[in-house]
Enzyme design. Sequence first.
Site, short mmCIF file in Angstrom:
data_model
loop_
_atom_site.label_atom_id
_atom_site.label_comp_id
_atom_site.label_asym_id
_atom_site.label_seq_id
_atom_site.Cartn_x
_atom_site.Cartn_y
_atom_site.Cartn_z
N CYS A 1 119.18 -89.72 35.27
CA CYS A 1 118.85 -91.02 34.88
C CYS A 1 118.45 -90.94 33.16
O CYS A 1 118.17 -89.81 32.89
CB CYS A 1 116.94 -91.25 35.56
SG CYS A 1 116.12 -89.94 35.57
N MET B 1 112.06 -92.62 32.69
CA MET B 1 113.03 -92.88 33.36
C MET B 1 113.05 -93.22 35.07
O MET B 1 111.92 -93.62 34.66
CB MET B 1 114.06 -91.73 32.62
CG MET B 1 114.15 -91.61 30.94
SD MET B 1 115.22 -89.98 31.24
CE MET B 1 114.20 -88.77 30.95
N CYS C 1 113.68 -92.33 37.26
CA CYS C 1 112.99 -91.24 37.91
C CYS C 1 111.45 -91.18 38.11
O CYS C 1 110.99 -90.59 38.39
CB CYS C 1 113.50 -90.66 38.24
SG CYS C 1 113.66 -89.90 36.99
N TYR D 1 107.75 -81.56 35.98
CA TYR D 1 108.33 -82.27 35.83
C TYR D 1 106.97 -83.14 37.64
O TYR D 1 107.53 -82.03 38.18
CB TYR D 1 109.23 -83.46 36.67
CG TYR D 1 109.89 -84.78 36.77
CD1 TYR D 1 109.12 -85.32 36.78
CD2 TYR D 1 111.12 -84.29 37.96
CE1 TYR D 1 109.68 -86.46 37.27
CE2 TYR D 1 111.69 -85.16 38.89
CZ TYR D 1 111.08 -86.88 38.39
OH TYR D 1 111.08 -87.62 38.54
N GLU E 1 109.22 -88.36 47.85
CA GLU E 1 108.61 -87.84 49.44
C GLU E 1 109.81 -87.27 50.23
O GLU E 1 108.86 -86.54 51.35
CB GLU E 1 107.81 -89.28 49.70
CG GLU E 1 107.09 -90.18 49.07
CD GLU E 1 107.32 -90.88 47.67
OE1 GLU E 1 108.32 -90.83 47.14
OE2 GLU E 1 106.28 -91.01 46.55
N GLY F 1 86.57 -106.41 57.69
CA GLY F 1 86.76 -105.99 56.83
C GLY F 1 87.02 -104.60 57.57
O GLY F 1 87.27 -103.47 56.55
#
Length: 708
Positions: free
Chosen positions: A172, A389, A391, A546, A551, A686
């Site tokens: 990226c 970036m 990513c 990093y 996910e 709620g």
Amino acid sequence: MKVIKRDGSTVDFDGTKIAVAIQKANNAVEEAERIDEETIHNIVNTIRNLNRRRLLVEDIQDMVEHSLMEAGKFELAKQYIIYRYKRALVRKANTTDESILSLIRNSNKDVMEENSNKNAVMAATQRDLIAGEVSKDLTKRIMLPEKISKAHEEGVLHFHDADYFIQPIFNCCLINIGDMLDNGTVMNGKMIESPKSFQVACTVMTQIIASVASSQYGGQSVDICHLGKYLRRSYDKFKRIIAESAEGKLDEQTLENLVHERLRYELQSGVQTIQYQINTLMTTNGQSPFVTLFLHLREDDPYLKENAMIVEEILRQRLQGIKNEMGVYVTPAFPKLIYVLDELTCLKGGKYDYITELAVKCSAKRMYPDYISAKKMRENYEGNVFSPMGCRSFLAPWKDENGNYKFEGRFNQGVVSINLPQIGIIANGNEEVFWKLLDERLQLCYEALMFRHNSLLGIRSDVSPVHWQYGALARLKKGETIDKFLEGGYSSISLGYIGIYEVTKLMKGVSHTDPVGEAFALRVMKKLREACDKWKAETGIGFALYGTPAESLCYRFARIDKERFGSIPDITDKGYYTNSYHVDVREHIDAFHKFTFESQFQKISSGGAISYVEIPNMRHNLEALKDVVRFIYDNIQYAEFNTKSDYCHKCGFDGEIIINDDGEWECPACGNKDHALMNVTRRTCGYLGENFWNEGKTKEIKARVLHL
């Protein structure tokens, strides 16, 4: 007993397969070198009686070889080894048929669900995904050393983006959009000069974004501040044209009103161009450009007024949304927005707080923008504020030959992530074993990252002219190599990590939010950071730690470890590992304490970090959300909200689901009343608890609904 095959799948132990393999070797040797049926039976039973829950298929074959040699049948053992080798060649001859066919059948869920900007059903996208399967196959079989390929398959580490590794492209970047707009660029062999108006600048910018996206595999970020100059050019042009046509008959105020009316239309049209072009353009790899717009109003910006107008319009149009095929306004996935909280915009009496209030409304309805605190970022990056970036990884500060900091025009070479929970499972609470194994696996990650780096050495600028020759990253000559940008810290290369929460729980028996666990988690984080700093000092390459926002990788590592080690409470039984340093979603912790706690990890993970909180539908309580935004400015560098809100999965409507005259929940856009196709936050009482499945519905239905 379960056997883990080479592809990571798990099957029941089958002794007949061992017997068949030995018998095939038996048939290949002289009578005197053979073993009888009883001996074969004993070898099989010896392995079966180990009573191990799981065995790797390679371990079983090693045991067979050892048994044959113990029996003195060396020639037979040799033939068995040859048989194994031939089988390995057969496996290596073709490993892509099923993965490619499953893509065409739309049943390869791992690949189909990996990227939100890829529609894997479309033929154009499938072409890219098929090429990716071939690339992964060649990467595993030929390009990577066997130990790294094996480590990837076993979930020791993750070699990111193997589907692009055989090509000379990187991850990226931060596009140097200012240089490309000011000094012109070239696309498809055609000169594009510096725009004369805001509308044209927006069009050119989206063309650049699409071209850049077609020649790399990661995201890109664009700083919107470079458009302010072109909005002023439009203002000057409109004022000149209207004044000339009026021939001096207009007073100054009327002239200004007419100019601003034209400018407002130009502004709306230009921003709409950005939004619609990014969402409708398809790159050559069959996907929408993965792009982030960076929205930072700087006090020293000579075009501050114009950029404030642009940022405000971007947020207004994002708040409205984009119509889907049914004509319903929905939240677009791209471009992602990052809004910077600075002295002018931190909701503490700043000149442009009204724009931040608009950003908060946008977050409440559309989840974006994410927020960066300029205050905290300056503390962590030598006084600089710049975009991550695409990513979400950050570059390290770097100065050019004139001593000026430079961020735009830089990039990330690639990522390898380490599976921390797996180390904790194997260590089983023994810290001596843990730290030793962590060192060994960090070394393996380093070797894998160096393969990423070395694969880019010698690459010539011709592979992507828009990047290397025409300004997105550089303006090299044709045939010139990119090597100088790979070293000296100019570009980053990232060590990612997954599961600080789980590894702490495994080693200390408590979450990393507990003081004992927190001390251990910080030691692990500092160990990872020290490794990156050490590699950078030794090689001059920009290694960075990093906090991987991947996910799908959280699920992959957990799945592999569950197959290998079984169901471990609060570890593999969840089906996922917690992303990077994040607090587990099931812990009861409010947004303020979560951000405060996680901010200490962001500082260590300077190569990329983001924190987020799950919040209920806040459209009716914006003041509370403003309090959170103010808190972000003072306490954490980078944060986002995941907002629970009403959503119709039939038409995409994400406004407020109504109760009709019959007392039924109904989508006001399409009239849908099927609760299995709605996600509804119950404002009547709620309730904001977890979704659960309707009675009579199966888990094949992905949409979920809250019931009281």
